[in-house]
Write a protein that holds these residues in place. Structure first.
Motif, PDB file in Angstrom:
ATOM      1  N   SER A 416       0.829  -1.212   0.000  1.00  0.00           N
ATOM      2  CA  SER A 416       0.000   0.000   0.000  1.00  0.00           C
ATOM      3  C   SER A 416       0.859   1.256   0.000  1.00  0.00           C
ATOM      4  O   SER A 416       0.523   2.261  -0.643  1.00  0.00           O
ATOM      5  CB  SER A 416      -0.927  -0.007   1.220  1.00  0.00           C
ATOM      6  N   ILE A 417       1.981   1.229   0.713  1.00  0.00           N
ATOM      7  CA  ILE A 417       2.907   2.368   0.720  1.00  0.00           C
ATOM      8  C   ILE A 417       3.467   2.603  -0.682  1.00  0.00           C
ATOM      9  O   ILE A 417       3.531   3.733  -1.167  1.00  0.00           O
ATOM     10  CB  ILE A 417       4.045   2.133   1.728  1.00  0.00           C
ATOM     11  N   TRP A 418       3.867   1.512  -1.354  1.00  0.00           N
ATOM     12  CA  TRP A 418       4.386   1.620  -2.722  1.00  0.00           C
ATOM     13  C   TRP A 418       3.319   2.170  -3.667  1.00  0.00           C
ATOM     14  O   TRP A 418       3.589   3.052  -4.487  1.00  0.00           O
ATOM     15  CB  TRP A 418       4.863   0.257  -3.193  1.00  0.00           C
ATOM     16  N   LEU A 419       2.082   1.660  -3.540  1.00  0.00           N
ATOM     17  CA  LEU A 419       0.987   2.129  -4.382  1.00  0.00           C
ATOM     18  C   LEU A 419       0.707   3.603  -4.123  1.00  0.00           C
ATOM     19  O   LEU A 419       0.465   4.381  -5.064  1.00  0.00           O
ATOM     20  CB  LEU A 419      -0.261   1.291  -4.121  1.00  0.00           C
ATOM     21  N   GLY A 420       0.761   4.012  -2.847  1.00  0.00           N
ATOM     22  CA  GLY A 420       0.564   5.416  -2.510  1.00  0.00           C
ATOM     23  C   GLY A 420       1.613   6.311  -3.138  1.00  0.00           C
ATOM     24  O   GLY A 420       1.307   7.407  -3.633  1.00  0.00           O
ATOM     25  N   ALA A 421       2.852   5.845  -3.157  1.00  0.00           N
ATOM     26  CA  ALA A 421       3.931   6.611  -3.799  1.00  0.00           C
ATOM     27  C   ALA A 421       3.664   6.753  -5.293  1.00  0.00           C
ATOM     28  O   ALA A 421       3.934   7.808  -5.887  1.00  0.00           O
ATOM     29  CB  ALA A 421       5.270   5.917  -3.553  1.00  0.00           C
ATOM     30  N   GLY A 422       3.118   5.705  -5.905  1.00  0.00           N
ATOM     31  CA  GLY A 422       2.783   5.764  -7.326  1.00  0.00           C
ATOM     32  C   GLY A 422       1.686   6.773  -7.604  1.00  0.00           C
ATOM     33  O   GLY A 422       1.714   7.487  -8.622  1.00  0.00           O
ATOM     34  N   ILE A 423       0.704   6.849  -6.718  1.00  0.00           N
ATOM     35  CA  ILE A 423      -0.385   7.812  -6.884  1.00  0.00           C
ATOM     36  C   ILE A 423       0.149   9.245  -6.797  1.00  0.00           C
ATOM     37  O   ILE A 423      -0.229  10.122  -7.582  1.00  0.00           O
ATOM     38  CB  ILE A 423      -1.481   7.563  -5.827  1.00  0.00           C
ATOM     39  N   VAL A 424       1.057   9.488  -5.847  1.00  0.00           N
ATOM     40  CA  VAL A 424       1.666  10.813  -5.702  1.00  0.00           C
ATOM     41  C   VAL A 424       2.423  11.193  -6.974  1.00  0.00           C
ATOM     42  O   VAL A 424       2.300  12.320  -7.478  1.00  0.00           O
ATOM     43  CB  VAL A 424       2.616  10.843  -4.488  1.00  0.00           C
ATOM     44  N   TYR A 425       3.192  10.238  -7.519  1.00  0.00           N
ATOM     45  CA  TYR A 425       3.936  10.518  -8.750  1.00  0.00           C
ATOM     46  C   TYR A 425       2.978  10.775  -9.917  1.00  0.00           C
ATOM     47  O   TYR A 425       3.220  11.649 -10.752  1.00  0.00           O
ATOM     48  CB  TYR A 425       4.871   9.356  -9.084  1.00  0.00           C
ATOM     49  N   LEU A 426       1.867  10.020  -9.973  1.00  0.00           N
ATOM     50  CA  LEU A 426       0.887  10.199 -11.044  1.00  0.00           C
ATOM     51  C   LEU A 426       0.248  11.582 -10.957  1.00  0.00           C
ATOM     52  O   LEU A 426      -0.002  12.222 -11.992  1.00  0.00           O
ATOM     53  CB  LEU A 426      -0.180   9.111 -10.959  1.00  0.00           C
ATOM     54  N   VAL A 427      -0.030  12.061  -9.747  1.00  0.00           N
ATOM     55  CA  VAL A 427      -0.575  13.407  -9.564  1.00  0.00           C
ATOM     56  C   VAL A 427       0.410  14.440 -10.108  1.00  0.00           C
ATOM     57  O   VAL A 427       0.021  15.386 -10.819  1.00  0.00           O
ATOM     58  CB  VAL A 427      -0.872  13.676  -8.074  1.00  0.00           C
ATOM     59  N   PHE A 428       1.684  14.243  -9.818  1.00  0.00           N
ATOM     60  CA  PHE A 428       2.717  15.145 -10.336  1.00  0.00           C
ATOM     61  C   PHE A 428       2.803  15.068 -11.856  1.00  0.00           C
ATOM     62  O   PHE A 428       2.883  16.097 -12.543  1.00  0.00           O
ATOM     63  CB  PHE A 428       4.061  14.791  -9.704  1.00  0.00           C
TER      64      PHE A 428
END
Length: 444
Positions: A416-428
């Motif tokens: 979930s932490i890894w997926l959350g990091a991916g979401i943050v990068y996608l927002v950027f």
């Protein structure tokens, strides 16, 4: 598609099947046997049958999507084109957990196993040796990696055949059950059915890697036909090998509670049927298997990064580049190798916790991609279409979600932490979802 960043078609069906066997690591049936025997209460073969049935649903969906989108990128490409590019990016980000950490697991296992066999040599020496060897082979090109892979896979299969022959001879001379045919390894009426399911939930992980061959869609001849065939062959044949070996192991050593150490139970069985010679051969074959799996997983991960880089979802100049001389994504291979150096400081249990979360999340969305593409977009809603493109992939998605939810707490938290990091990068990347992620343009 950018023609300057195009992989060469040089692989045959057999070549890709052997790559899949290497990624899956057929020898995993030995490394997981003891633990699986305890979890299933001696019904490992039956648990493998259930696990195979579960995985065949997802293998079917991978095959269907590979027919439509024969491009490097695997689950990332399928979800991107069938659902939407936002989901596609997150699926690609998730499957990187699987592809990035499997090479690291192999390096760790190699270091642990060989440093135990040769205590004078520290584990980090073995880890660095294997990492450099795997990286060198993959950089030099897919043809060299393919040639090495054929030799490695043949050796492993030969060992499995020799083990089975010697085990059958031992059984016929009264070892273990003394029976060649018995139903108890599949189902023991004295045990609860829940133990079979518990074993299957563990052993589904043995199949991780059957999907890796879809990352070679741009390098195989006739991909729309050969990739679906390869996925099915790898899953089915690999599953049958697991079932046969576990069935024989159970007959050789029926008391699963009598192992000195469940983690090394297979070594006890191998020594019983083949003595020190077969035990020594197993050490060599185990090392061979680790090399093959690390090589295949590193090559697959490099191609997922290449697909995402070529699409612009990762920096294109770095990730979407092919070396002109070797025609391989050298930058990606080196990046994965540098990342794998974490094997020098991370534990095996921590690294293993990352892998399954990404795999089952990606598997779920590949099944959903079949429904989105065929049933809704292509409107294949006849009785046959409903079965093939809705009910079968829906069953696969439900089973994968069930497996995902049954992972241990460490896998779910770290994933979930890894997926959350991916979401943050996608927002950027999309400036707060105000624009679509970059994607490769293909005809659907």
């Amino acid at each position: 598609m950018d023609e300057s960043a195009k992989l060469q078609r040089s692989l045959t069906l057999m070549s890709v099947v052997l790559f899949g066997f290497s990624f899956m690591a057929l020898g995993t049936v030995f490394s997981t046997y003891g633990v699986a025997a305890e979890m299933s209460h001696g019904m490992v073969a039956g648990s493998y049958v259930i696990a195979l049935c579960v995985m065949l649903f997802t293998a079917y969906s991978y095959g269907q999507m590979a027919k439509e989108f024969p491009y490097s990128g695997s689950a990332y490409t399928f979800a991107q084109k069938s659902i939407n590019p936002y989901i596609g990016f997150l699926v690609g980000w998730s499957i990187l957990l699987d592809y990035l950490f499997i090479p690291m697991v192999n390096y760790l296992l190699f270091g642990i196993f060989f440093s135990a066999a040769f205590p004078a040599i520290p584990s980090y020496v073995w880890i660095l040796f294997m990492l450099i060897l795997v990286t060198g082979v993959n950089v030099l090109g897919i043809k060299l990696a393919n040639a090495a892979n054929i030799i490695l896979t043949v050796l492993i299969i030969c060992f499995i055949v020799i083990f089975c022959v010697l085990s059958i001879q031992s059984i016929m001379h009264g070892t273990g059950t003394g029976l060649l045919f018995t139903s108890k390894p599949f189902y023991n009426p004295n045990e609860h059915f829940s133990f079979l399911i518990a074993g299957a939930s563990l052993l589904c992980f043995s199949f991780l890697g059957f999907d890796s061959v879809t990352t070679f869609s741009e390098e195989i001849v006739n991909p729309t036909k050969n990739i679906p065939r390869a996925v099915f062959i790898i899953t089915l044949v690999g599953g049958l090998i697991f079932i046969v070996v576990s069935y024989i192991c159970q007959n050789v050593w029926p008391d699963y509670q009598a192992f000195k150490d469940p983690d090394s139970a297979s070594a006890e069985i191998i020594k019983l049927v083949g003595g020190n010679f077969l035990t020594g051969a197993f050490l060599v074959i185990y090392g061979v298997g680790v090399f093959g799996s690390a090589m295949a997983s590193q090559a697959s991960a490099a191609r997922v990064l290449f697909a995402m880089g070529r699409d612009g979802q990762l920096p294109k100049r770095l990730f979407g580049h092919l070396n002109k001389k070797f025609q391989t994504p050298v930058n990606n291979i080196l990046i994965i190798s540098l990342f794998s150096l974490l094997a020098l400081v991370l534990s095996l249990s921590l690294v293993a916790s990352f892998i399954n979360f990404g795999a089952f999340l990606a598997f779920t969305f590949v099944n959903i991609s079949v429904i989105a593409h065929y049933f809704f977009r292509r409107k294949k809603r006849s009785f046959k279409g409903t079965v093939l493109y809705f009910l079968l992939p829906l069953a696969g998605a439900v089973l994968d979600i069930w497996l995902l939810l049954n992972l241990d707490i460490h896998s779910k938290i770290l994933g979930s932490i890894w997926l959350g990091a991916g979401i943050v990068y996608l927002v950027f990347l999309t400036k707060g979802f105000k624009r679509r992620p970059p994607e490769i343009k293909v005809t659907v």
